[in-house]
Write a protein that holds these residues in place. Structure first.
Motif, PDB file in Angstrom:
ATOM      1  N   PRO A 166      29.071  34.065  35.066  1.00 60.31           N
ATOM      2  CA  PRO A 166      29.702  34.438  33.759  1.00 60.31           C
ATOM      3  C   PRO A 166      30.308  35.580  33.742  1.00 60.31           C
ATOM      4  N   ALA A 167      31.062  35.829  32.901  1.00 60.16           N
ATOM      5  CA  ALA A 167      31.861  37.268  33.056  1.00 60.16           C
ATOM      6  C   ALA A 167      30.691  38.464  32.827  1.00 60.16           C
ATOM      7  N   GLU A 168      29.819  38.246  32.170  1.00 59.97           N
ATOM      8  CA  GLU A 168      28.867  39.220  31.773  1.00 59.97           C
ATOM      9  C   GLU A 168      28.051  39.636  33.108  1.00 59.97           C
ATOM     10  N   ASP A 169      28.082  38.819  34.160  1.00 65.45           N
ATOM     11  CA  ASP A 169      27.566  39.252  35.435  1.00 65.45           C
ATOM     12  C   ASP A 169      28.084  38.816  36.430  1.00 65.45           C
ATOM     13  N   LEU A 170      29.436  39.767  36.916  1.00 63.29           N
ATOM     14  CA  LEU A 170      30.397  39.209  37.885  1.00 63.29           C
ATOM     15  C   LEU A 170      29.748  39.366  39.368  1.00 63.29           C
ATOM     16  N   PRO A 171      29.861  38.493  40.282  1.00 68.62           N
ATOM     17  CA  PRO A 171      29.045  38.710  41.463  1.00 68.62           C
ATOM     18  C   PRO A 171      30.283  39.257  42.557  1.00 68.62           C
ATOM     19  N   PHE A 172      30.666  40.595  42.282  1.00 70.87           N
ATOM     20  CA  PHE A 172      31.604  41.482  43.043  1.00 70.87           C
ATOM     21  C   PHE A 172      31.247  42.754  42.995  1.00 70.87           C
ATOM     22  N   PRO A 173      31.382  43.547  44.029  1.00 63.05           N
ATOM     23  CA  PRO A 173      31.218  45.003  43.857  1.00 63.05           C
ATOM     24  C   PRO A 173      32.293  45.747  43.120  1.00 63.05           C
ATOM     25  N   ASP A 174      31.934  47.074  42.801  1.00 60.29           N
ATOM     26  CA  ASP A 174      32.843  47.803  41.942  1.00 60.29           C
ATOM     27  C   ASP A 174      34.304  47.942  42.527  1.00 60.29           C
ATOM     28  N   GLY A 175      35.241  47.931  41.950  1.00 62.20           N
ATOM     29  CA  GLY A 175      36.690  48.208  42.252  1.00 62.20           C
ATOM     30  C   GLY A 175      37.162  47.209  43.382  1.00 62.20           C
ATOM     31  N   SER A 176      36.821  45.835  43.233  1.00 60.14           N
ATOM     32  CA  SER A 176      37.081  44.953  44.279  1.00 60.14           C
ATOM     33  C   SER A 176      38.660  44.317  44.082  1.00 60.14           C
ATOM     34  N   PHE A 177      39.145  44.560  42.542  1.00 63.79           N
ATOM     35  CA  PHE A 177      40.271  44.029  42.407  1.00 63.79           C
ATOM     36  C   PHE A 177      41.315  44.756  41.860  1.00 63.79           C
ATOM     37  N   ASP A 178      42.708  44.455  42.235  1.00 63.34           N
ATOM     38  CA  ASP A 178      43.805  45.164  41.211  1.00 63.34           C
ATOM     39  C   ASP A 178      43.858  45.093  39.804  1.00 63.34           C
ATOM     40  N   ALA A 179      43.367  43.521  39.512  1.00 60.66           N
ATOM     41  CA  ALA A 179      43.481  43.099  38.286  1.00 60.66           C
ATOM     42  C   ALA A 179      42.633  42.088  38.088  1.00 60.66           C
ATOM     43  N   ALA A 180      41.905  42.100  36.933  1.00 66.01           N
ATOM     44  CA  ALA A 180      40.887  40.861  36.445  1.00 66.01           C
ATOM     45  C   ALA A 180      41.807  40.427  35.136  1.00 66.01           C
ATOM     46  N   LEU A 181      41.678  39.109  35.096  1.00 65.35           N
ATOM     47  CA  LEU A 181      42.294  38.417  34.069  1.00 65.35           C
ATOM     48  C   LEU A 181      41.428  37.405  33.398  1.00 65.35           C
ATOM     49  N   ALA A 182      41.447  37.419  31.927  1.00 57.56           N
ATOM     50  CA  ALA A 182      40.713  36.396  31.461  1.00 57.56           C
ATOM     51  C   ALA A 182      41.456  35.398  30.512  1.00 57.56           C
TER      52      ALA A 182
END
Ligand code: SAM
Length: 252
Positions: A86-102
């Motif tokens: 779920p969005a509330e518990d994303l399985p990625f480290p801090d700062g992994s992406f340039d963009a996050a989209l929903a």
């Protein structure tokens, strides 16, 4: 939530509209070659497809809590890192992406501010977070005629009008509450032609999302009554629906 359904049923019901939003969402986020992007609440992968076209599969990740949608997104987009979460518990480290989209997801989150805060966390400082939700409050989304008909027949029906982000400006408030900066609101338009009324109606009978769940809860007489009320509210076929989604963009 009624998203434990076959991906094909989703495609027929909502994917037919959502894929029209995907290039607009990617443009809003400024997604361009060389970046890494995350599709939150990817479903079977309408927006994932657009991100892969721009960035290549290795630069794209996607999450969704629905098992059949995760399976479909993996199948359709080999090489993309698709995870069940779920969005509330994303399985990625801090700062992994340039963009996050929903895309069409915030209104289904159990805790929208927590979900957007997670999207901010996994986006690099200065990176972009973008989300959109249909204008369910104003009835300009693809389900506008359906919920209007349902309310006319049963004023107590719980439509999607009070969901988070479904009214003008509310997504921006949620973005600010999640700590995003430089927040701006806009709207997106998706136009879809329907050759026949049946072409519009049939996907509502496949149990997808709150609208599909409502149809599934009715007996056959009530279902027929709702169908005919919808027919009366919509333009004569063939018709084009110009549907509106509210969107917000902010910086991590
Ligand atoms: C209307 S669909 C949108 C799917 C896809 N983004 C699209 O545009 O076609 C809503 C999606 O949100 C997902 N969802 C529901 N709750 C969620 C949550 N808490 N976090 C992330 N996704 C969620 C559902 O499983 C479903 O795939």
């Amino acid at each position: 939530m009624s998203f434990f359904v076959a991906a094909d049923a989703y495609d027929r019901f909502m994917g037919r509209y959502s894929r029209l939003l995907s290039p607009q969402m990617a443009d809003l986020a400024g997604v361009a070659a060389g970046q890494r992007a995350l599709d939150v609440g990817c479903g079977p992968g309408a927006l994932t497809a657009e991100l892969v076209a721009r960035l290549g599969p290795k630069a794209v990740a996607a999450v969704d809590p629905s098992e059949p949608f995760v399976a479909a997104a993996r199948d359709r987009h080999p090489g993309v890192d698709v995870r069940q979460a779920p969005a509330e518990d994303l399985p990625f480290p801090d700062g992994s992406f340039d963009a996050a989209l929903a895309q069409l997801v915030v209104h289904f989150m159990a805790d929208p501010v927590a979900g957007l805060t997670e999207m901010r966390r996994v986006t690099r400082a200065g990176g972009v977070v973008v989300a959109c939700v249909w204008d369910h409050a104003g009835g300009q989304g693809p389900l506008g005629a359906f919920w209007r008909a349902a309310r006319e027949l049963d004023p107590g029906v719980h439509d999607e009008g009070d969901r988070p982000g479904a009214r003008e400006g509310h997504l921006a408030q949620l973005f600010t509450a999640a700590g995003l900066t430089d927040v701006e609101s806009t709207s997106l338009v998706a136009e879809l032609d329907h050759a026949t009324f049946e072409n519009w109606w049939e996907p509502f009978t496949e149990g997808v999302g709150p609208a599909g769940a409502h149809v599934a809860s009715l007996d056959s007489d009530a279902r027929e009554e709702l169908k005919e009320r919808c027919r009366a509210l919509l333009p004569e076929a063939p018709f084009r629906l110009a549907t509106v989604a509210w969107a917000a963009v902010g910086r991590a």
